[in-house]
Design a protein around this motif. Structure first.
Motif, PDB file in Angstrom:
ATOM      1  N   GLY A 136       1.668  -0.101  11.610  1.00 59.22           N
ATOM      2  CA  GLY A 136       2.145   1.266  11.555  1.00 59.22           C
ATOM      3  C   GLY A 136       1.160   2.215  12.209  1.00 59.22           C
ATOM      4  N   HIS A 137       1.648   3.389  12.598  1.00 60.56           N
ATOM      5  CA  HIS A 137       0.848   4.411  13.263  1.00 60.56           C
ATOM      6  C   HIS A 137       0.143   3.792  14.469  1.00 60.56           C
ATOM      7  N   GLY A 138      -1.193   3.666  14.439  1.00 60.72           N
ATOM      8  CA  GLY A 138      -1.902   3.041  15.548  1.00 60.72           C
ATOM      9  C   GLY A 138      -2.724   1.852  15.109  1.00 60.72           C
ATOM     10  N   SER A 139      -2.284   1.160  14.061  1.00 62.65           N
ATOM     11  CA  SER A 139      -3.052   0.053  13.470  1.00 62.65           C
ATOM     12  C   SER A 139      -2.378  -1.284  13.745  1.00 62.65           C
ATOM     13  N   PHE A 140      -3.222  -2.297  14.062  1.00 58.86           N
ATOM     14  CA  PHE A 140      -2.713  -3.605  14.448  1.00 58.86           C
ATOM     15  C   PHE A 140      -3.625  -4.707  13.896  1.00 58.86           C
ATOM     16  N   ARG A 141      -3.034  -5.910  13.747  1.00 57.64           N
ATOM     17  CA  ARG A 141      -3.810  -7.098  13.419  1.00 57.64           C
ATOM     18  C   ARG A 141      -3.379  -8.247  14.325  1.00 57.64           C
ATOM     19  N   LEU A 142      -4.348  -8.858  14.970  1.00 59.71           N
ATOM     20  CA  LEU A 142      -4.111 -10.025  15.817  1.00 59.71           C
ATOM     21  C   LEU A 142      -4.705 -11.254  15.141  1.00 59.71           C
ATOM     22  N   VAL A 143      -3.915 -12.322  15.060  1.00 51.92           N
ATOM     23  CA  VAL A 143      -4.429 -13.635  14.667  1.00 51.92           C
ATOM     24  C   VAL A 143      -4.152 -14.567  15.829  1.00 51.92           C
ATOM     25  N   SER A 144      -5.214 -15.080  16.448  1.00 46.10           N
ATOM     26  CA  SER A 144      -5.060 -15.891  17.649  1.00 46.10           C
ATOM     27  C   SER A 144      -4.663 -17.317  17.294  1.00 46.10           C
ATOM     28  N   ASP A 145      -4.352 -18.079  18.319  1.00 46.84           N
ATOM     29  CA  ASP A 145      -3.963 -19.469  18.137  1.00 46.84           C
ATOM     30  C   ASP A 145      -5.081 -20.269  17.468  1.00 46.84           C
ATOM     31  N   CYS A 187      -8.642 -16.756  15.102  1.00 46.37           N
ATOM     32  CA  CYS A 187      -9.501 -15.575  15.168  1.00 46.37           C
ATOM     33  C   CYS A 187      -8.715 -14.360  14.681  1.00 46.37           C
ATOM     34  N   VAL A 188      -9.270 -13.625  13.708  1.00 49.23           N
ATOM     35  CA  VAL A 188      -8.584 -12.470  13.105  1.00 49.23           C
ATOM     36  C   VAL A 188      -9.266 -11.189  13.578  1.00 49.23           C
ATOM     37  N   ILE A 189      -8.484 -10.341  14.233  1.00 44.82           N
ATOM     38  CA  ILE A 189      -9.007  -9.092  14.774  1.00 44.82           C
ATOM     39  C   ILE A 189      -8.109  -7.938  14.327  1.00 44.82           C
ATOM     40  N   TYR A 190      -8.723  -6.918  13.750  1.00 45.50           N
ATOM     41  CA  TYR A 190      -8.011  -5.687  13.411  1.00 45.50           C
ATOM     42  C   TYR A 190      -8.383  -4.618  14.430  1.00 45.50           C
ATOM     43  N   ILE A 191      -7.374  -3.830  14.814  1.00 47.77           N
ATOM     44  CA  ILE A 191      -7.597  -2.731  15.747  1.00 47.77           C
ATOM     45  C   ILE A 191      -7.209  -1.436  15.057  1.00 47.77           C
ATOM     46  N   ASP A 192      -8.156  -0.514  14.953  1.00 47.07           N
ATOM     47  CA  ASP A 192      -7.952   0.811  14.365  1.00 47.07           C
ATOM     48  C   ASP A 192      -7.329   0.756  12.968  1.00 47.07           C
ATOM     49  N   GLY A 214      -1.229  -5.611   5.288  1.00 49.29           N
ATOM     50  CA  GLY A 214      -1.658  -6.734   6.097  1.00 49.29           C
ATOM     51  C   GLY A 214      -3.151  -6.806   6.311  1.00 49.29           C
ATOM     52  N   TYR A 215      -3.917  -6.269   5.365  1.00 46.59           N
ATOM     53  CA  TYR A 215      -5.377  -6.312   5.468  1.00 46.59           C
ATOM     54  C   TYR A 215      -5.971  -7.437   4.615  1.00 46.59           C
ATOM     55  N   ASP A 216      -5.165  -8.436   4.297  1.00 51.77           N
ATOM     56  CA  ASP A 216      -5.566  -9.487   3.369  1.00 51.77           C
ATOM     57  C   ASP A 216      -6.375 -10.597   4.023  1.00 51.77           C
ATOM     58  N   ARG A 217      -6.423 -10.663   5.340  1.00 54.45           N
ATOM     59  CA  ARG A 217      -7.136 -11.750   6.003  1.00 54.45           C
ATOM     60  C   ARG A 217      -8.516 -11.276   6.452  1.00 54.45           C
ATOM     61  N   PRO A 218      -9.579 -11.938   6.039  1.00 55.50           N
ATOM     62  CA  PRO A 218     -10.916 -11.535   6.473  1.00 55.50           C
ATOM     63  C   PRO A 218     -11.038 -11.582   7.988  1.00 55.50           C
TER      64      PRO A 218
END
Length: 201
Positions: A8-17, A20-25, A31-35
């Motif tokens: 939502g808004h400008g927030s994102f979460r990427l989990v790579s193949d 690798c878990v990356i949060y952006i803004d 969806g903030y449950d993954r370290p």
């Protein structure tokens, strides 16, 4: 399989193949449950930098705009590229009257078979002229028309950038999402994502 979650808004979460878990803004939604291996902060406005929402892995780190920017004595700005496991992150220019060029970045993120452009907070930039050669799969463009460009201006940027799909984000300050605003974005190959929806590949 990689997945990219729009929170939502400008927030994102990427989990790579590779996991690798990356949060952006971090700021909006669930969806903030993954370290995290990595938290990216494009700039220091409060709706983009709520890093306390994210738990870091033991070797996880937070990288802010200043970590991606170097500036010559003549004022020329250089943007850094990093590799985090199977994810490549290239910082790119992001600026307008509300966001100084030396304190704000966007990101081009490449992982697996996909290349994503997260414009973060910006209006049209000269540097966007170079993005067409990147052959981007997705462009995530702000359309609020208050702090950033509006939907019509963002559609112009989408045409310049030439991504395969264009996703409106950062639509209405104070709200995660606005269907009406999203539908006002007249870009070709528009993809509307609602908070909690994912792109997987």
């Amino acid at each position: 399989m990689a997945d990219f979650l729009y929170q939502g808004h400008g927030s994102f979460r990427l989990v790579s193949d590779a996991g690798c878990v990356i949060y952006i803004d971090p700021f909006a939604g669930e969806g903030y449950d993954r370290p995290a291996d990595l938290v990216l902060v494009s700039h220091e406005h409060g709706d983009h930098n709520q890093v306390q929402l994210v738990a870091l892995k033991p070797d996880g780190k937070i990288l802010r705009a200043k970590d991606f920017i170097s500036q010559d004595k003549d004022g020329t700005i250089h943007y850094q590229k990093i590799q985090q496991q199977d994810v490549q992150i290239q910082a790119v220019a992001a600026y307008n009257r509300n966001h100084p060029k030396n304190a704000c970045v966007g990101f081009v993120i490449t992982t697996g078979s996909k290349k994503l452009y997260l414009a973060c907070d910006t209006s049209e930039t000269e540097e966007m002229q170079e993005f067409a050669k990147e052959q981007l799969d997705y462009a995530f463009l702000p359309i609020d028309g208050i702090y950033n460009m509006d939907a019509q201006q963002a559609a112009r940027c989408a045409k310049i950038i030439g991504a395969k799909q264009n996703v409106p984000v950062h639509m209405k300050p104070g709200e995660l999402f606005s269907q009406q605003m999203a539908e006002s974005f007249p870009a070709d190959n528009r993809l509307i994502l609602k908070p909690g929806e994912e792109i997987c590949w």
